[in-house]
Each structure stands twice: as C-alpha cells, then as structure tokens.
Design a protein around this motif. Structure first.
Motif, mmCIF file in Angstrom:
data_model
loop_
_atom_site.group_PDB
_atom_site.id
_atom_site.type_symbol
_atom_site.label_atom_id
_atom_site.label_comp_id
_atom_site.label_asym_id
_atom_site.label_seq_id
_atom_site.Cartn_x
_atom_site.Cartn_y
_atom_site.Cartn_z
ATOM 1 N N GLN A 379 -5.053 -14.317 5.164
ATOM 2 C CA GLN A 379 -4.572 -14.104 3.789
ATOM 3 C C GLN A 379 -5.031 -12.756 3.230
ATOM 4 O OE1 GLN A 379 -5.595 -17.438 1.274
ATOM 5 N NE2 GLN A 379 -3.469 -18.099 1.391
ATOM 6 N N LYS A 380 -6.209 -12.331 3.650
ATOM 7 C CA LYS A 380 -6.712 -11.022 3.187
ATOM 8 C C LYS A 380 -5.922 -9.887 3.833
ATOM 9 C CE LYS A 380 -11.391 -12.261 1.904
ATOM 10 N NZ LYS A 380 -12.799 -11.891 2.080
ATOM 11 N N ARG A 382 -3.008 -10.152 4.829
ATOM 12 C CA ARG A 382 -1.683 -10.225 4.198
ATOM 13 C C ARG A 382 -1.634 -9.297 2.970
ATOM 14 N NH1 ARG A 382 1.623 -15.715 2.166
ATOM 15 N NH2 ARG A 382 3.541 -14.586 1.719
ATOM 16 N N THR A 383 -2.720 -9.271 2.233
ATOM 17 C CA THR A 383 -2.816 -8.383 1.072
ATOM 18 C C THR A 383 -2.649 -6.913 1.496
ATOM 19 O OG1 THR A 383 -4.367 -9.958 0.097
ATOM 20 C CG2 THR A 383 -4.285 -7.763 -0.896
ATOM 21 N N LYS A 386 1.014 -6.221 2.430
ATOM 22 C CA LYS A 386 1.812 -6.091 1.214
ATOM 23 C C LYS A 386 1.557 -4.723 0.566
ATOM 24 C CE LYS A 386 2.874 -8.730 -2.982
ATOM 25 N NZ LYS A 386 2.506 -7.767 -4.022
ATOM 26 N N PRO B 51 -7.621 -12.388 -1.057
ATOM 27 C CA PRO B 51 -6.582 -13.045 -0.263
ATOM 28 C C PRO B 51 -5.281 -13.170 -1.046
ATOM 29 C CG PRO B 51 -8.133 -14.668 -1.082
ATOM 30 C CD PRO B 51 -8.663 -13.321 -1.513
ATOM 31 N N THR B 52 -4.169 -13.152 -0.336
ATOM 32 C CA THR B 52 -2.875 -13.400 -0.978
ATOM 33 C C THR B 52 -2.420 -14.807 -0.630
ATOM 34 O OG1 THR B 52 -2.195 -11.093 -0.910
ATOM 35 C CG2 THR B 52 -0.431 -12.714 -1.050
ATOM 36 N N ALA B 53 -2.403 -15.681 -1.641
ATOM 37 C CA ALA B 53 -1.874 -17.029 -1.434
ATOM 38 C C ALA B 53 -0.417 -17.075 -1.886
ATOM 39 C CB ALA B 53 -2.698 -18.061 -2.188
ATOM 40 N N HIS B 54 -0.113 -16.286 -2.904
ATOM 41 C CA HIS B 54 1.253 -16.201 -3.424
ATOM 42 C C HIS B 54 1.620 -14.734 -3.552
ATOM 43 C CE1 HIS B 54 -0.185 -20.112 -4.933
ATOM 44 N NE2 HIS B 54 1.044 -20.505 -4.704
ATOM 45 N N VAL B 55 2.780 -14.353 -3.013
ATOM 46 C CA VAL B 55 3.152 -12.934 -3.100
ATOM 47 C C VAL B 55 3.611 -12.532 -4.485
ATOM 48 C CG1 VAL B 55 3.665 -12.251 -0.755
ATOM 49 C CG2 VAL B 55 5.341 -13.599 -2.011
ATOM 50 N N PHE B 56 4.212 -13.478 -5.199
ATOM 51 C CA PHE B 56 4.700 -13.155 -6.539
ATOM 52 C C PHE B 56 3.683 -13.712 -7.532
ATOM 53 C CE2 PHE B 56 7.647 -13.737 -10.192
ATOM 54 C CZ PHE B 56 8.059 -12.419 -10.294
#
Lengths: 487, 94, 508
Positions: A379-380, A382-383, A386, B51-56
C-alpha cells in the motif's frame, strides 16, 4: 446489410429512420451469436427471450412516434460478474454455477433505463483472475482474429463478442488490465474509467480498491455513448465519486493541437515485442501529425507495480471470496458431514486453480506477522506509484504506451508459469493502482493481429482520452477492420 | 523469507481450502516464486510514505437512518443449497 | 497496601484481574450498512436484503446515526474521539457471518482512553475504558436435534440480526473483584441507557458481556494467563460465571498447574464455563482496511454537536437530587441508577410543582413533597413494577397520577392507609387516584361531630379497655383507635380520631 459490423450510433440512426426495427436487429444479433459462437465461445448465458420482449417495447415506442434514447434497442452483453436480476451470474466459476441474483447491478439498472437490450452474459477468467480467459471453469473463449489464440482476459468474452459482432457493445471489468488487454488482443475500444466513476454496486468483487467497470465498443463514439449511460455518482457505492460527469460524446471532434502527450520510457523498454513497438511508434507519428506535442517522461516506480498488484489484489480477493462457503447460495460439496469439511470441500471443489492460488497468496499476505511486510508495504509503494503519475501529469495531458507487450498469444502458452502470465499485465497494472482512467484503441496490426494503444489520463479525464482516440480513429480509420470468421 | 509446506497447510486452513499433497507441493513452490519476486519491494525506503487504501480521497460517506423494505424471504432463500422452515440449513458445527 | 486490600488478601489467596468487553446494540432504526429494520424478533430471515446477506456484488453504506451514537457513548464514557477513524475487515468463517468477515474497527476506533467511576462498598474506583469501536452484529444459529451446539445434528441460520449496529466497549484490566465487575456493568448499562443509544435489554441480547479473567499471586506485577469468558447474558450469569471461573483458575494454580489461554463459554444450565478451543480454530483474523468504506474524518464541530445531545449523567443527577431536594444519597443513587426512574422522579416533581433548577436548594415544603415522591417510588411503585411486566418507562401509574394521590394525602382527603389500597387499584387499572377514591367512597371522614359520635359509642362498648387506659396502660389507646378506624372502614381521619378519643377519655 451486415448489421453485426455496425456501431451503436449507426444502428440508432437506422432505428430512428425506421430502416430496421429493433426486433429485426435483435433477431439478426441472435443469429450472429448463433453463427459465431461455435468458433468464439464468448457466452456463458444467452437471454434471447427477454431480448425479443424488450425489442417489441422499443418498436412500439418508435411506432408511437416517441423519441428513443441513444442506446435504446441496441443489443449488448455483460461480463458474467455483473449481477442481473433473475439471470444467472456465475463469474465463470463452479462455485456460482447456479447463482441467480435477486437484484440488478447499478450499471445494469442504468443500461435497462437507457433501453439497451441484454443478449447474454459473457465468459471470463474465473472471478476475473487471469489474462487469457483460459481460467473460465466452463470453456475458453477464442480470439476472433485467430481462434488458435486467446482473446485476452479477464474480460475475454466481452471483448471477443464485440470483435466477432455478437454484441454491439459489452461491459467488462478491469482490476489490472482486464478490459484494456483483451480489447487490445481483439482490436476493439476498451475503457477502464477512473476508480469511482462507474458504480461497483452489483459487480462481484475481485479486488475492491482496484475494480472498475467499463465498456467495449467498436469505435470511440460508441464508447463515449456507453460511458454517458454508465458513469455517475451512486449512493449505493461508498467509493463512488461525487463529481460532475461530462457528456463524453458531445465533446468528441475537437482539435488535439497542442496537447502534450508523454511516453513513459519504462513502458517502451525490454520485453516489448519489437513489432508491437513499431506499430505504437507509427501511431505516435500520427498523433504528432495531428498537432500533439510528444515528449518522453518517466514513471520510475513502474517495476514495482507487479509485486504491489500481486499483493494487494489477492489480499482483497482472499477476503472478498470468503463468502463463497456453501451456506447461502452457489455450490455446496456433496461431502458435507460437518461444517468445517463442508467449507473446505465446497471451496476446494468450487474454485479453480488460479483462484485458489490467489486466495492462498492473499491469505498469507494478510496473516499475522506478515501484514506489515507485504500488504502494508504494498500500500505504501502504491502511494509512490500514484505519485509518479501525479508528477507526469504536471507536464503532460495524456500518457501513451502499448497496452500489452505482445499481441494475443496461443492457448496454453503461459498457463504453466503463473508469474510469466502475470508479466503480460505490466503495461496495465499501474493504472489501476493509481486509480486513473485508461483507454485502449486499435493502433494497427502485427502479423494480422491487433496491436493495442493505451492512453492514460488524469483522474476523471476520460473525456480527453476519448477525444484524442477519436481524432486518431478519424485520421486512420483503424476501427473499420473486422475479423473474418468465415461465418 | 521462504514458505514451508506446513505454513501452506496453515494458510489453506485459514482460507478453508482443502488441498491435496500435490497441491500443497505446487503452491509452496509457486507462492515462494511470487513472494520472492515481491521481495524487491523491500529495497524501497517507505518509512515516510503513507499507505494508499483508497485512491480517491473521499471521507464521511454516510446515509440517513431510514428503514427500507427488506427482501421477500422466498427471494432470500431462492439460492440456498439447503433450507428448512425459513432458515438456511448447515451441517453440524462440532 | 491499604486496609481493603489486606482484607481481600485474607479472604482469597490470589488477586483477581479482569477486564470486560461489552457489546451493545445501538438503537437505530435501520442496520449499519443497509436499510433493513433493526427491530427485534420477526420471522427468521425476514429482515434481510442482498446487502446484509452478503450476496456477491453488494456494497455497504454507513448509517450516520451509528457514528453519532458511537460518539455519544464514547463521550459519555469520557473518551477521546478520534479525528480520523476507519473500518476494517475481521476475517473468519462461521455460518452466522454471511460475508465471512465482520466489518469492525481495528487500529483506529472511533473513541479511546476513557473511564467510568464505580462504587463498591462505599469506596469509589475508576475503571479505564480502552476503546469504543463500531461493528456489525452477526446472525443467529438455531441448533437442530439438540438444545445447544454440542450434540446438534445440524444448525440453521437466521440473518435478521446480521448487520445490526454494535459498539464494543473494552475496559482496561482494572477490575479486581467480582463485585467491581458487576458494579462496572451496572454503571455502564445505566450510562448507556442515559445516552439512549441502546435499549440495553440483556434478555434480548442488546447488551452482551465477555470477560477476560486472570489470577496472580498477591504482590506479583505481571498478569497471569487469562481466559476469555463468553455468553454471560444477565447480571446473575456474570456473577455466577466469574465466581466459577475464579475458583476454577484458583484450583488449578493451587495445584501448581498452568492456566491455558483460551476462550470459554458460560453454560447457564450446567453452571460452569466450558472450553471452546478447537485446534481447527486458530485465530488469525487477518484485519485489513475495509476497501468498500471510506474513512471518517471527525471535526471538532461534529463532536460538539453530538456532545450537545448528551443528557445529565447519573452521578451529576444524583448530586442534584441530594443538593436540591435533600434526598438521602442512597435514595438518590437508586433513583438515578436508571434513567427511566430518574425521569419519572423529575416528571413527578414537576407535576407536584416542586421542580427546582439545578444548583438551587428547594424550600422545606418542596423538599417534603420530593421526599414523598421518592418514598412512594422506592417503596410501593418499585415493588409493584418488579412484580409486573412494566417498568418506569411504561408504568401504569403515571408521575402525574402518583402526584394526584399525594395531593389527596396532603389535603387529608384520604388516609395513608387508604392511600396504599388506592395506589394498588391505580396500578391495576391505570385510573387516577381521585376517580378511584370517588368510585369507592374512600374519602376520609373529617367531620368532627360524626367521629365524636363513633368514638363515644366505642368507649361505651369497651369499658374494660377504658379502665385499662385510666390505669395508665398507654397501649389501650391503640386498640381504641383501631376500633374507630374499623368502624369507619379506615376512612376516619386518624388525627381527628386520636384527638377526639383523648378529649372523650378525659371527660370520663
């Protein structure tokens, strides 16, 4: 008149001008499905009776002099992971082989309201896990351009049906490329919208934070038209985006002069088939000729997208697919002397190999002691992935790449090695991780097989992708070729 | 980090999947391949990365406390593998 | 070590360490993630929809009232409200859990770090509240072919309760005796009733209590190994289960054995706790953030809005009753122990015209009236309510009607003794006191002439008693009063009877 090669907007005009009736159109569509199906095998379930009843209603409306909507009377099909009230929805899995939902997905409600006519439910990789539709528990769908080859996946049935003229448009779902890659392999237009732009309510979940529904069409105008029907805020989906959604079709036809198009260098490196690369480079020249400004950019964390995806998606899937336990619906093992045996046998028999592999992987990634190292770490990163896109969009309006490193491959080519199969998704995964929209259009052919071009936009910039694709399509006529099935 | 067959068995139990010995063997190899590939993430320093749990970035999505009609029980039970007297029936638990 | 601890040490060879986990169903109209009703009961699987049945493809949408209620409970328990909170999935397989995960909160609960004050044997004690979090309830299983799980040939699932909103309130391991555990639960229940976030009906399962219990030698710092007790569905069950479990653990420890960390279920019928541990049930809930729900970002304004809806809490209310009306602390404690009872008291005071703003001391007359109300509530009314299916919320005698009776008493229209009978009639019929008194002709006789005549007749009829009285036997007076009351069927004004008897006796 070969109705099965026509686009929705052309058929709409024929209906409005009373050159054909909706009943004729549906009957012709049913005949085409019948004729092509032995070769393509795109459908799990067909809904002809309902379709004829629907068509009669549309014809009555036309006869009464009422106006019809842009998709009214148009035959379409859905990937078999979207719930349809009263129509079996299987996810191409044994575990849901007999599941008949008592409710409609939001996209289904919207398309029904728009008057589109459901012809059937399309084949897919089981629970949308796969890149070739070989993971269907029922049968494999074949690529209409070469039936020795896969149609791509996981929405292979939806892509093949549009390419083979078995539906005017279809919906698919895209978690890591499952719309764009089969669209590329089958030479059709496929849109993966921004996460949150199309409601997921009623879409059987694979990986909730990545899944999006989008349309397969024969040209860009149709794609914009279907997007108009399905995009929008939905109260039933908490991750639905409350933003203004434009009229995508109305925005087509504008000049793309001066648009800045970035070519992420990581998408043009090793592993990209040289013939695919050549077709894409030619397409870039076309866009340059239309006045677009082309430049190179970098998405430095691209190499991490695959491991991030293959931790996050299976983790979410392991939880999403836990509900298939033989208690409330779907398959239950015959051998169920006690609860735990019933659970384990039902799931062991009900799920196919790839699904089980991902459930195992995801369960492990979330299990005690490994969460931080795998899921949280993913998840990190993923940041960071993005963030790469955010930076690129500071300089560019749209990013361009091949959709898949290769053209459609042959059956069985990659089934032995899951990791090898996963690598065929490297051009498409990052988009889902970043939540942004991306569109596949046919850029041309390599050895008679379609090559897909991927356009990636900022969040909620679908309109721009469609405009650019439309300009390309108008300039090249790339959408006019259809496969010859000999039927 | 490498996954043993016992761990694979344990994971299968958590996931309620009955695996044959052959499957345990195969998944042990394949999961190790995939997780080995995932090891490259460890090379990235993410100490200060959220962390990204939701992109929006949505928040506070809620509905009002209103009752909607429930679904007719025939429809609720229509897909049940086994039912009795309006209940879903399951094999003995212990 | 203070005296109390020394006392306990003499009583028992181990120190008890406990924490309670209390699940409370929130009193919303609809479920936490769908529009199905939360109403208790209903035929099996009739309060169910695709969302709470976890059909493929469905998505949850959070009920705002659940957040408001959870926050309100958190504030009432002196917790900090999180600025950022989220939901997580707790994954496990069980047939009462349709999605095979429970949507709950893991590392960022809505409220944490609170406390609750209790009193045991007159000693105040503060119990820490670790956290309050929101989650969805599971369904119910009915076991076929046997009374309970073990021995059942099959089970049947009813999902009406699935998705009913819950808060879980977790205490710190601050509880050191069974009395404290019971006091904690009583106080917690009272506070939750005050906030009106739950109806707290233990018999319907809307308040459920689990306990973590361990023992350690006196003076040891480290906690002993704990057992988690489940299925204690009443105060009595809590008390009995804890007594059983503490003794069970003590026996093992005395024999030099080791306590197993395990989950045990209280079996009410057998009167014992039973291990639920099974080697198939390795617990690894694989929590991860619920991707289908977005986070909560809670502003100061939102917290303040909820805070403004908090009622006067029990301890504040108790202080008010003591200060304003001069009620004994014990009485005020009982009245404010339940919100319904305290509300009844306040309504009655208002009906009696003695409602007094907080912080002001009422005058003696008002205090007297409040005391009358309190006495009736603590005595007759509570006795009758306990013996009936009614409670203070739906008492057949309304606060207004109780005051109607007290007014008749105050005016001397009826006697204290008659009042008791009238009150029973009021309770049985729901009628106001005045109507019953009139119907039955129970108005007190206060006509001096009439009573004097009766008194004279009695004196004439009882010469020996009169002689006794004259000889100094005070008791004889009581007999004569009794005779007069009997002759008037209790309606004679007792004060007048006394006065006239004395006068007539003196004349003799």
């Amino acid at each position: 008149m070969k109705l099965y090669t026509k686009k929705a907007h052309e058929l709409h005009d024929l209906l409005v001008n009373k050159e054909i009736s909706a009943a004729e159109l549906v009957r012709a569509q049913a005949e085409r499905i019948e004729a092509a199906e032995p070769k393509v095998q795109a459908f799990i379930t067909r809904t002809l009776d309902d379709a004829m009843a629907q068509a009669a209603k549309v014809d009555a409306k036309i006869a009464a002099g009422e106006a019809i909507g842009p998709l009214e009377g148009i035959p379409m099909a859905l990937k078999d992971n979207m719930c349809t009230d009263g129509v079996r929805t299987t996810c191409a899995s044994k575990i849901l082989h007999n599941f008949v939902p008592p409710y409609d997905a939001t996209v289904v409600t919207k398309l029904k309201e728009a008057g589109a006519i459901l012809m059937g439910k399309c084949n897919m990789d089981e629970f949308a896990m796969g890149s070739s539709t070989e993971n269907s528990r029922f049968f494999a769908t074949r690529n209409p351009w070469d039936i020795e080859r896969v149609p791509g996946g996981s929405s292979g049935g939806s892509a093949a049906a549009v390419a083979a003229g078995q539906a005017v448009f279809t919906l698919g779902s895209d978690t890591g490329g499952s719309i764009r890659q089969p669209a590329a392999f089958c030479g059709v237009v496929g849109m993966k919208p921004t996460y949150g732009a199309v409601s997921r309510f009623g879409l059987v979940a694979f990986a909730s934070s990545l899944d999006q529904i989008g349309p397969f069409t024969r040209d860009v105008r149709d794609n914009a038209r279907v997007m108009n029907a399905i995009a929008g805020y939905d109260l039933k989906d908490s991750t639905s985006a409350p933003v203004d959604y434009p009229d995508y079709e109305a925005l087509l036809g504008q000049s793309v002069k001066g648009w800045r198009i970035g070519l992420p260098k990581e998408y043009f490196g090793e592993g990209i088939d040289p013939e695919v690369k050549a077709v894409i480079e030619k397409a870039v020249k076309v866009l340059e000729g239309l006045g677009a400004e082309i430049g190179e950019c970098s998405l430095p964390h691209t190499e991490y997208a695959l491991p991030v995806y293959y931790l996050i998606a299976p983790a979410e899937a392991s939880s999403n697919l836990a509900r298939y336990d033989g208690v409330r619906y779907g398959y239950r093992s015959e051998e169920a002397p006690d609860l735990i045996t019933m659970f384990k046998k039902t799931r062991a028999e009900g799920f196919g190999e790839e699904v089980k592999r991902r459930i195992m992987l995801g369960t492990y990634a979330l299990s005690s002691g490994y969460y931080d190292a795998y899921y949280l770490k993913a998840q990190k990163v993923r940041t960071l992935i993005k963030g790469d896109f955010d930076q690129a969009y500071e300089k560019f309006d749209v990013l361009l790449s091949p959709t898949s490193p290769t053209v459609a491959f042959k059956f069985g080519d990659r089934t032995d090695n899951p990791l090898q199969m996963y690598l065929s998704d490297i051009c498409t995964l990052s988009v889902n991780l970043a939540g942004i929209p991306a569109l596949n259009i046919n850029a041309g052919f390599a050895n008679g097989l379609p090559v897909g071009l991927q356009l990636m936009g900022k969040a909620f910039d679908e309109a721009k992708l469609l405009q650019l694709a439309y300009a390309y399509e108008q300039a090249t006529g790339c959408h006019s070729q259809t496969p010859d099935l000999g039927v | 980090m490498s996954l043993t067959k016992d761990e694979v068995q344990h994971v299968a139990m958590l996931a309620r999947l009955e695996l044959s010995d052959k499957e345990v063997e195969k998944y042990t190899t394949q999961l190790n391949d995939i997780l080995g590939y995932a090891q490259r993430l460890q090379a990235l320093d993410t100490a200060n990365v959220p962390p990204t749990a939701h992109v929006f970035p949505l928040q506070n999505v809620m509905r009002d406390d209103c009752v909607d009609p429930s679904m007719a029980r025939e429809k609720i039970l229509a897909n049940a593998p086994d039912e009795e007297d309006g209940f879903f029936r399951v094999p003995k638990i212990v | 070590m203070n005296n109390e601890t020394m006392q306990m040490e003499r009583d028992f060879d181990f120190e008890i360490v406990m924490g309670l986990e209390v699940h409370v169903e929130l009193h919303t109209k609809s479920k936490i993630f769908c529009g199905c009703t939360t109403e208790f009961g209903g035929d099996q699987n009739t309060h169910v929809c695709p969302v709470c049945l976890g059909l493929p493809g469905v998505l949850p949408v959070l009920n705002k009232q659940v957040v408001d209620y959870a926050m309100k409970a958190g504030l009432a328990l002196n917790c900090e409200i999180a600025e950022f909170s989220k939901f997580d999935r707790k994954n496990y397989f069980y047939p009462d859990l349709p999605k095979a995960y429970q949507v709950s909160q893991y590392d960022l609960p809505i409220a944490k770090d609170g406390y609750l004050d209790i009193e045991v044997g007159g000693n105040p004690k503060r119990i820490g509240i670790t956290r309050v979090h929101m989650e969805e309830d599971a369904g119910k299983l009915v076991h076929g072919g046997a009374a309970n799980l073990a021995g059942a040939e099959y089970s049947m699932a009813d999902y009406n309760r699935t998705g009913v909103p819950l808060i879980e309130i977790v205490s710190e391991p601050d509880i050191r005796s069974i009395e404290e555990a019971v006091a904690y639960l009583e106080r917690l229940k009272a506070i939750l009733e005050y906030t009106e976030v739950s109806d707290c009906k233990m018999e319907q399962g809307s308040l459920r209590c689990d306990a973590n219990v361990s023992l350690r030698p006196w003076g040891q710092k480290e906690f002993g190994t704990k057992a988690e007790l489940k299925n204690m569905n009443s105060f009595k069950a809590l008390q009995r289960a804890l007594e059983y479990e503490v003794e069970r653990q003590a026996e093992i420890l005395r024999d030099g054995g080791k306590i197993l960390q395990e989950t045990r279920m209280w079996d009410e019928a057998k009167g014992m706790t039973i291990s639920l541990r099974s080697k198939e049930e390795a617990h690894d809930y694989r929590y991860f953030p619920e991707p289908d729900l977005v986070p909560l970002v809670i502003s100061r304004e939102w917290v303040d809005r909820v805070k403004a809806t908090l009622p006067e809490m029990p301890h504040v209310r108790k202080e008010r009753l003591v200060h304003t009306y001069g009620l004994p602390a014990y009485d005020a404690g009982i009245i404010t122990g339940s919100k319904a009872m305290a509300d009844y008291f306040d309504s009655a005071c208002k009906a009696f015209g003695v409602d007094t703003p907080s912080g002001v001391e009422a005058d003696d007359k008002a205090k007297e009236r409040a005391k009358q109300i309190s006495n009736y509530m603590m005595g007759e009314l509570t006795r009758l309510l306990n013996a009936s299916e009614f409670g203070y919320l739906n008492s057949p005698v309304t606060p207004e009607n109780l005051v109607g009776l007290l007014q008749l008493l105050e005016a001397g229209t009826i006697s204290t003794k008659i009042a008791k009978t009238v009150f029973e009639d009021m309770f049985a019929t729901g009628k106001p006191a005045k109507a019953i008194v009139e119907e039955k002709g129970l108005v007190q006789i206060s006509d001096e002439g009439a009573i004097a005549s009766i008194v004279r007749d009695i004196l004439t009829a009882n010469p020996s008693v009169v002689a006794d009285f004259k000889a100094g036997k005070e008791k004889a007076m009581g007999f004569l009063v009794g005779q007069a009351m009997k002759a008037t069927k209790g309606k004679a004004n007792p004060g007048l009877v006394n006065k006239l008897l004395k006068e007539e006796l003196e004349k003799l």
